[in-house]
Design a protein around this motif. Structure first.
Motif, short mmCIF file in Angstrom:
data_model
loop_
_atom_site.label_atom_id
_atom_site.label_comp_id
_atom_site.label_asym_id
_atom_site.label_seq_id
_atom_site.Cartn_x
_atom_site.Cartn_y
_atom_site.Cartn_z
N ILE A 315 -16.91 -6.15 6.01
CA ILE A 315 -16.48 -7.51 6.35
C ILE A 315 -17.23 -8.01 7.58
O ILE A 315 -17.21 -7.36 8.63
N ASP A 316 -17.86 -9.15 7.46
CA ASP A 316 -18.57 -9.78 8.58
C ASP A 316 -17.56 -10.56 9.42
O ASP A 316 -17.26 -11.73 9.15
N LYS A 317 -17.02 -9.91 10.44
CA LYS A 317 -15.95 -10.51 11.23
C LYS A 317 -16.43 -11.72 12.03
O LYS A 317 -15.68 -12.69 12.20
N GLN A 318 -17.65 -11.66 12.52
CA GLN A 318 -18.16 -12.80 13.29
C GLN A 318 -18.28 -14.04 12.40
O GLN A 318 -17.98 -15.16 12.85
N LYS A 319 -18.70 -13.83 11.17
CA LYS A 319 -18.76 -14.96 10.24
C LYS A 319 -17.36 -15.47 9.94
O LYS A 319 -17.13 -16.68 9.83
N MET A 320 -16.40 -14.56 9.82
CA MET A 320 -15.02 -14.96 9.58
C MET A 320 -14.47 -15.80 10.74
O MET A 320 -13.78 -16.80 10.53
N ILE A 321 -14.79 -15.39 11.96
CA ILE A 321 -14.33 -16.14 13.13
C ILE A 321 -14.96 -17.53 13.13
O ILE A 321 -14.29 -18.53 13.42
N GLN A 322 -16.23 -17.61 12.76
CA GLN A 322 -16.93 -18.90 12.71
C GLN A 322 -16.35 -19.81 11.64
O GLN A 322 -16.02 -20.96 11.89
N ILE A 323 -16.21 -19.27 10.44
CA ILE A 323 -15.83 -20.09 9.29
C ILE A 323 -14.31 -20.24 9.19
O ILE A 323 -13.79 -21.35 9.07
N GLY A 324 -13.61 -19.13 9.24
CA GLY A 324 -12.17 -19.16 9.02
C GLY A 324 -11.36 -19.61 10.22
O GLY A 324 -10.31 -20.23 10.07
N LEU A 325 -11.84 -19.28 11.43
CA LEU A 325 -11.07 -19.57 12.64
C LEU A 325 -11.73 -20.63 13.51
O LEU A 325 -11.22 -20.93 14.59
N GLN A 326 -12.87 -21.14 13.07
CA GLN A 326 -13.60 -22.17 13.82
C GLN A 326 -13.82 -21.76 15.27
O GLN A 326 -13.68 -22.55 16.20
N GLY A 327 -14.13 -20.47 15.44
CA GLY A 327 -14.47 -19.94 16.76
C GLY A 327 -13.31 -19.43 17.58
O GLY A 327 -13.52 -18.77 18.60
N ALA A 328 -12.08 -19.73 17.16
CA ALA A 328 -10.91 -19.37 17.97
C ALA A 328 -10.34 -18.03 17.53
O ALA A 328 -9.24 -17.95 16.97
N GLY A 329 -11.11 -16.96 17.78
CA GLY A 329 -10.63 -15.65 17.38
C GLY A 329 -11.46 -14.54 17.97
O GLY A 329 -12.48 -14.76 18.63
N THR A 330 -11.02 -13.31 17.73
CA THR A 330 -11.66 -12.11 18.28
C THR A 330 -11.71 -11.04 17.19
O THR A 330 -10.73 -10.82 16.48
N ALA A 331 -12.84 -10.37 17.07
CA ALA A 331 -12.97 -9.27 16.11
C ALA A 331 -12.09 -8.12 16.53
O ALA A 331 -11.96 -7.80 17.72
N ALA A 332 -11.48 -7.48 15.55
CA ALA A 332 -10.61 -6.34 15.83
C ALA A 332 -11.45 -5.08 16.00
O ALA A 332 -11.89 -4.48 15.03
#
Length: 533
Positions: A315-332
């Motif tokens: 899973i590309d977490k940085q892409k998920m933060i960009q797309i799914g969270l619009q930058g408002a998140g942190t990789a686990a």
């Protein structure tokens, strides 16, 4: 949901944690409510505060049972615990207790109640109310949510005087003062044999505000309690909290030149810049809210930890933060949000590595894997799971998304329906921030998530629980941190229930109208230190 969920049936779990997404509505009730309010040394109060909460106010208001974002936040301004805490750090201070015990290394804690504390009906608060509350907390047959915060370490609470009690511990527990914050003291003369009234919206507390009106799915109205004599008197004569679940009207309530609300929670990241341009303060806070994967370990090949690890590495977490969270998140990179003080890096950080994912699947002897990923259909989850599918498809795992209403999904799990992998969100931080609570919230011998849904039992799970208990009972902080690190490593190695990303939660307020507020990493608002600007 709680630190261990002990005593909760599967149906209770859905009903009280909000995972089901709905709950039975309660009738309009005129009640009383109180709790720690503003830092306001003069005790003076003025005007009306209007707040907007992005969650429904129609779930249970029982302070020992609720996980509803709205009622939990409101109860913080209503009921008092013996020990209260800062909403962000949970640093303890006396609530109904006159003072805090200085020694937490033994098996006895003594508390004396604040002189002159009263319930909203004018009745004095006594030790009998404390004993009554904790008898329910500790009784497994009562099946209250907060039972699991205490069952492992607290033997009993007994009366030592008309206004004093003793906590008898099973073993020393270094997180006791934080954990006691979760048990709001309730009046015996009001709720004995009548807990349905509490669930239905009747709120009788000992703090600075009282609830005077409930309009389910619309608003809750508070007024100052004139006889409150605690450390944080009401800064407002009245408060109106509106329940607005849809994002657009919620954002509109804090927008424009003359917004109707002074503070609004659950602000989408996409609206932050717009609000800032209109003069609002918008802050995002890191917390416990996370999108996690839960594997059915009774369904091969998800009984193999290598497969579970492989799917996380894909899973590309940085892409998920960009797309799914619009930058408002942190990789686990650990089971606990790395932005929280309780976190430590885990042995497996699951940084995006598709080659390693393929290698782990080969090592597990798994080929041609096809997965149905069951998900909830909130917008956040829907956007994030697209990235999961993309990553899994890229390593040769055929992925089918099965998205459904939260209640529908967990009703199926509750009935024992087979599944492969679930992706959804949850947030333990509304209950506390110590590492024992944040891990037991998901992993405990009576946990619905661990034992009922993930079906994870056996020697590996028992080893994890044993290590967890060892860490929780360790008085030496250095040694406790070492044991916690081992625990986080073990959880990352097994990855039965494990976060992918942690989301940030946004709060907006009108700084020209209100001061003393902060964004928090769990749902709701905390106005116990707020006052008019």
């Amino acid at each position: 949901m709680s630190h261990s969920l002990s005593g909760l049936s599967r149906r209770d779990f859905l009903r009280y944690t909000g995972l089901a997404g709905t709950a039975a509505a309660f009738s309009v009730t005129l009640g009383a409510c109180g709790g720690p309010a503003s830092t306001n040394s003069t005790g003076s109060s003025t005007g009306t505060l209007t707040a907007v909460i992005g969650y429904g106010n129609n779930q249970t208001w029982d302070p020992l049972q609720t996980a509803s974002a709205f009622s939990m936040a409101a109860n913080l301004h209503c009921y008092e615990s013996l020990v209260e805490g800062d909403p962000i750090t949970r640093d303890p201070f006396p609530g109904l207790a006159k003072a805090l015990p200085s020694d937490l290394t033994g098996t006895s804690l003594e508390f004396e109640l604040r002189d002159g504390a009263k319930w909203h009906d004018g009745t004095p608060v006594t030790a009998d109310d404390v004993v009554f509350t904790y008898a329910r907390v500790l009784d497994p047959n009562e099946k209250v949510l907060v039972h699991s915060f205490f069952a492992d370490w607290l033997a009993e609470v007994r009366k030592t005087g008309e206004n004093s009690v003793e906590f008898v511990l099973k073993h020393p527990f270094p997180y006791a003062l934080k954990r006691i914050q979760t048990a709001k003291i309730c009046p015996k003369h009001v709720f004995e044999g009548k807990w349905k009234d509490a669930a239905g919206g009747k709120v009788v507390g000992s703090g600075p505000y009282k609830v005077v009106e409930q309009a389910p799915l619309s608003y809750t109205r508070f007024e100052k309690f004139a006889e409150y004599n605690g450390p944080r008197p009401a800064a407002y004569q009245s408060m109106l909290w509106k329940s607005i679940v849809d994002a657009a009207p919620r954002v509109a309530a804090i927008s424009g030149a003359n917004p109707e609300a002074q503070i609004v929670d659950n602000i989408p990241p996409a609206n932050a810049d717009q609000l800032r341009r209109s003069g609002r303060t918008v802050e995002f806070a890191d917390g416990g809210n996370n999108l996690f994967l839960m594997f059915n370990t009774a369904h091969a090949p998800f009984d193999d930890k290598l497969v579970r690890q492989a799917l996380h590495y894909a899973i590309d977490k940085q892409k998920m933060i960009q797309i799914g969270l619009q930058g408002a998140g942190t990789a686990a990179t650990s089971f606990i949000n790395p932005k929280l003080p309780a976190s430590q890096p885990a042995a497996n950080d699951f940084t995006y590595n598709p080659d390693k994912a393929r290698q782990l699947l080969r090592q597990a002897g798994v080929t041609n894997l096809a997965i149905t990923l069951s998900t909830t259909n909130t917008s956040l989850v829907t956007d994030c799971v697209k990235v999961i599918k993309e990553g899994w498809d890229a390593i040769g795992v055929t992925t089918t998304l099965d998205s459904q209403d939260t209640k529908a999904l967990f009703s199926k799990l509750d009935s024992g329906k087979d599944f492969e992998v679930v992706a959804t969100t949850n947030n333990p931080l509304q209950f506390g921030n110590d590492p024992d609570l944040l891990t037991r919230y998901y992993y405990d011998k009576t946990s619905v998530l661990m034992t009922t849904y993930a079906r994870w039992t056996g020697p590996e799970s028992q080893a994890l629980l044993d290590l967890q208990n060892q860490a929780a009972g360790e008085n030496d902080e250095t040694r406790r941190n070492q044991l916690t690190k081992q625990l986080l490593d073990m959880i990352s190695d097994q990855a039965v229930i494990y976060p992918v990303v942690f989301t940030q939660l946004g709060t907006a307020w009108n700084a020209q109208k209100i001061t003393g507020v902060r964004a928090q990493g769990y749902p709701g608002i905390y106005l116990n230190q707020a006052k008019p600007a």
